[in-house]
Design a protein around this motif. Structure first.
Motif, mmCIF file in Angstrom:
data_model
loop_
_atom_site.group_PDB
_atom_site.id
_atom_site.type_symbol
_atom_site.label_atom_id
_atom_site.label_comp_id
_atom_site.label_asym_id
_atom_site.label_seq_id
_atom_site.Cartn_x
_atom_site.Cartn_y
_atom_site.Cartn_z
ATOM 1 N N ILE A 128 -8.734 -4.916 -5.468
ATOM 2 C CA ILE A 128 -7.955 -6.141 -5.291
ATOM 3 C C ILE A 128 -8.123 -6.638 -3.855
ATOM 4 C CG2 ILE A 128 -5.648 -7.158 -5.410
ATOM 5 C CD1 ILE A 128 -4.862 -4.885 -7.289
ATOM 6 N N PRO A 129 -8.379 -7.931 -3.662
ATOM 7 C CA PRO A 129 -8.473 -8.450 -2.285
ATOM 8 C C PRO A 129 -7.179 -8.204 -1.519
ATOM 9 C CG PRO A 129 -9.248 -10.074 -3.876
ATOM 10 C CD PRO A 129 -8.607 -8.976 -4.670
ATOM 11 N N LEU A 130 -7.318 -7.955 -0.220
ATOM 12 C CA LEU A 130 -6.175 -7.680 0.644
ATOM 13 C C LEU A 130 -6.148 -8.671 1.797
ATOM 14 C CD1 LEU A 130 -6.748 -3.835 0.898
ATOM 15 C CD2 LEU A 130 -4.915 -4.906 -0.393
ATOM 16 N N ARG A 131 -4.972 -9.195 2.103
ATOM 17 C CA ARG A 131 -4.804 -10.046 3.276
ATOM 18 C C ARG A 131 -4.135 -9.235 4.378
ATOM 19 N NH1 ARG A 131 -2.190 -14.479 1.401
ATOM 20 N NH2 ARG A 131 -4.081 -15.717 1.281
ATOM 21 N N ILE A 132 -4.643 -9.344 5.598
ATOM 22 C CA ILE A 132 -4.084 -8.624 6.734
ATOM 23 C C ILE A 132 -2.787 -9.299 7.172
ATOM 24 C CG2 ILE A 132 -4.517 -7.717 9.043
ATOM 25 C CD1 ILE A 132 -6.448 -6.703 6.885
ATOM 26 N N ASP A 133 -1.684 -8.541 7.154
ATOM 27 C CA ASP A 133 -0.381 -9.069 7.566
ATOM 28 C C ASP A 133 -0.065 -8.746 9.015
ATOM 29 O OD1 ASP A 133 0.461 -10.322 5.204
ATOM 30 O OD2 ASP A 133 1.074 -8.422 4.343
ATOM 31 N N SER A 134 -0.450 -7.546 9.450
ATOM 32 C CA SER A 134 -0.186 -7.148 10.830
ATOM 33 C C SER A 134 -1.187 -6.078 11.233
ATOM 34 C CB SER A 134 1.243 -6.603 10.995
ATOM 35 O OG SER A 134 1.412 -5.401 10.260
ATOM 36 N N CYS A 135 -1.419 -5.995 12.527
ATOM 37 C CA CYS A 135 -2.353 -5.008 13.073
ATOM 38 C C CYS A 135 -1.783 -4.541 14.414
ATOM 39 C CB CYS A 135 -3.740 -5.629 13.255
ATOM 40 S SG CYS A 135 -4.969 -4.489 13.944
ATOM 41 N N GLU A 136 -1.360 -3.259 14.464
ATOM 42 C CA GLU A 136 -0.730 -2.731 15.663
ATOM 43 C C GLU A 136 -1.459 -1.480 16.149
ATOM 44 O OE1 GLU A 136 3.250 -1.931 14.544
ATOM 45 O OE2 GLU A 136 3.839 -4.042 14.380
ATOM 46 N N GLU A 137 -1.716 -1.438 17.441
ATOM 47 C CA GLU A 137 -2.361 -0.262 18.010
ATOM 48 C C GLU A 137 -1.384 0.914 17.992
ATOM 49 O OE1 GLU A 137 -4.991 1.056 21.941
ATOM 50 O OE2 GLU A 137 -3.988 -0.902 21.869
ATOM 51 N N ILE A 173 -8.901 -12.039 4.768
ATOM 52 C CA ILE A 173 -8.887 -11.451 3.431
ATOM 53 C C ILE A 173 -10.142 -10.609 3.243
ATOM 54 C CG2 ILE A 173 -8.912 -11.926 0.953
ATOM 55 C CD1 ILE A 173 -7.327 -14.454 1.500
ATOM 56 N N LEU A 174 -9.939 -9.363 2.835
ATOM 57 C CA LEU A 174 -11.047 -8.419 2.675
ATOM 58 C C LEU A 174 -10.902 -7.664 1.371
ATOM 59 C CD1 LEU A 174 -10.942 -6.851 6.254
ATOM 60 C CD2 LEU A 174 -12.683 -8.424 5.436
ATOM 61 N N ARG A 175 -12.012 -7.109 0.906
ATOM 62 C CA ARG A 175 -11.983 -6.173 -0.215
ATOM 63 C C ARG A 175 -12.269 -4.785 0.330
ATOM 64 N NH1 ARG A 175 -11.965 -7.985 -5.499
ATOM 65 N NH2 ARG A 175 -12.221 -10.237 -5.753
ATOM 66 N N LEU A 176 -11.376 -3.873 0.056
ATOM 67 C CA LEU A 176 -11.501 -2.505 0.556
ATOM 68 C C LEU A 176 -12.181 -1.632 -0.488
ATOM 69 C CD1 LEU A 176 -10.658 -0.423 2.790
ATOM 70 C CD2 LEU A 176 -8.630 0.002 1.393
#
Length: 228
Positions: free
Chosen positions: A184-193, A168-171
């Motif tokens: 708004i805090p954001l949770r990472i759902d997916s990370c694709e190269e 969870i990060l704040r952008l």
């Protein structure tokens, strides 16, 4: 005339939906539970079902949708789920149950009508689409980031480094200031190269703890971009 079955245990919601849909020329039948909904579906042909996801009595909108999908004569009826839950896992649960689309409460009347019109003219294989807008905003957490799109659920960003799913990060981004809401805090759902682009990753995020006060201006801002 297009016939829509609406299902919700709250009569106030049923009255609101009935007034809205009737105003737009739809014929509406209301049911307060899944059992009555199945009786209505057995007695008459409907073009669309709109059901609350969470209902008491052990038969919620998820199970109702699964039941509809198991009935050969009903299996192709489009279903829209209504829910106050905004976690992406809840959305996925609804789609996995067989729903064609998903509306996050509080209901945005213009968005609901747009989704109804879209679902009634879409192919059965079309996937769920949330109101979203393509954007180009700078962003920064550990490193520079590009915000590529925003929806009711969260942001899609391009980053030069991968980020762990679940974090969870704040952008820091001017997009929040333009919309008129706090970061708004954001949770990472997916990370694709991203293939073909050196050291670039497409990251899907969803808002954590977004309030109804914040959701409304997000929807209005997206609507101003005329992209559903």
């Amino acid at each position: 005339m297009t016939k829509i079955l609406i299902v919700d245990d709250q009569k106030s919601v049923l009255l609101t939906l009935e007034a809205l849909l009737t105003q737009h020329g739809y014929k509406v039948t209301a049911a307060t539970n899944a059992v009555d909904a199945m009786r209505a579906l057995a007695a008459e042909t409907y073009d669309l079902v709109i059901t609350d996801a969470i209902m008491p009595g052990g038969s919620d909108g998820y199970s109702l949708t699964r039941t509809i999908r198991r009935q050969p004569l009903l299996a192709k009826i489009p279903v829209i789920l209504l829910t106050g839950k905004r976690e992406r896992s809840d959305v996925e649960k609804g789609i996995d149950s067989g729903a064609n689309d998903y509306i996050v409460k509080p209901i945005d009347p213009e968005l609901l009508i747009a989704k109804i019109r879209n679902i009634l003219t879409s192919k059965p294989t079309d996937s769920v689409q949330f109101a979203s807008a393509v954007v180009q905003f700078k962003g920064e957490w550990e490193i520079k980031t590009e915000v590529m799109s925003i929806s009711e659920l969260g942001l899609t960003v391009i980053s030069a480094i991968p980020l762990p799913v679940g974090k969870i990060l704040r952008l820091n981004s001017p997009i929040f200031e333009e919309i008129g809401i706090p970061k708004i805090p954001l949770r990472i759902d997916s990370c694709e190269e991203i293939s073909g682009i050196e050291t670039a990753y497409r990251i899907q995020t969803h808002f954590v703890g977004v309030t109804e006060k914040e959701l409304s201006p997000i929807r209005l801002w997206i609507r101003s971009k005329k992209s559903f």
